[in-house]
Design a protein around this motif. Structure first.
Motif, mmCIF file in Angstrom:
data_model
loop_
_atom_site.group_PDB
_atom_site.id
_atom_site.type_symbol
_atom_site.label_atom_id
_atom_site.label_comp_id
_atom_site.label_asym_id
_atom_site.label_seq_id
_atom_site.Cartn_x
_atom_site.Cartn_y
_atom_site.Cartn_z
ATOM 1 N N THR A 65 0.853 -1.186 0.000
ATOM 2 C CA THR A 65 0.000 0.000 0.000
ATOM 3 C C THR A 65 0.893 1.241 0.000
ATOM 4 O O THR A 65 1.938 1.245 0.656
ATOM 5 C CB THR A 65 -0.939 0.061 1.222
ATOM 6 O OG1 THR A 65 -0.167 -0.032 2.407
ATOM 7 C CG2 THR A 65 -1.971 -1.039 1.204
ATOM 8 N N ASP A 68 0.733 6.981 3.181
ATOM 9 C CA ASP A 68 -0.234 8.063 3.040
ATOM 10 C C ASP A 68 0.361 9.409 3.478
ATOM 11 O O ASP A 68 -0.035 9.969 4.497
ATOM 12 C CB ASP A 68 -1.487 7.736 3.854
ATOM 13 C CG ASP A 68 -2.619 8.714 3.592
ATOM 14 O OD1 ASP A 68 -2.635 9.340 2.516
ATOM 15 O OD2 ASP A 68 -3.487 8.855 4.476
ATOM 16 N N ASN A 69 1.343 9.876 2.704
ATOM 17 C CA ASN A 69 1.927 11.193 2.968
ATOM 18 C C ASN A 69 2.770 11.600 1.755
ATOM 19 O O ASN A 69 2.712 10.948 0.713
ATOM 20 C CB ASN A 69 2.760 11.186 4.265
ATOM 21 C CG ASN A 69 3.927 10.217 4.233
ATOM 22 O OD1 ASN A 69 4.449 9.864 3.173
ATOM 23 N ND2 ASN A 69 4.359 9.778 5.410
#
Length: 108
Positions: A65, A68-69
């Protein structure tokens, strides 16, 4: 199913690879960092290109995955080691390692 010990063994088998602390993780580098391992040995963050990240995440979404940044938008990708096969792990390490060799070291 892979684990942190597998990642450590496989990463350090790559030519010129070494391990050093990096914040709360272990970092594996050649000329630059190509993968980090969390302290529990459950997840690893790989340096891919954004295109490689998209490919890995589509190919094995249960394993990979995007982070998330901003680092994730640059290609850094988290892998759940328990969901990864040893082949998944080896292929990811080789892909990330290719980005770390031959790069000039940044001044710290």
């Amino acid at each position: 199913m892979a684990d942190g010990a597998d990642l450590r063994r496989m990463a350090l088998a790559l030519p010129g690879a070494s391990e050093a602390p990096h914040f709360d993780r272990a970092a594996f580098r050649a000329d630059r960092i190509f993968v980090t391992l969390d302290a529990a040995g459950r997840t690893a963050n790989f340096k891919f290109t954004p295109d490689e990240q998209e490919f890995k995440c589509q190919l094995a979404p249960e394993v990979f995955t995007p982070i998330d940044n901003g680092w994730g938008r640059q290609g850094w990708t988290m892998a759940k080691l328990a969901a990864a096969s040893l082949d998944d792990l080896q292929a990811a390490l080789e892909m990330a390692y290719a980005h770390a060799v031959g790069k000039p070291k940044r001044k710290r």
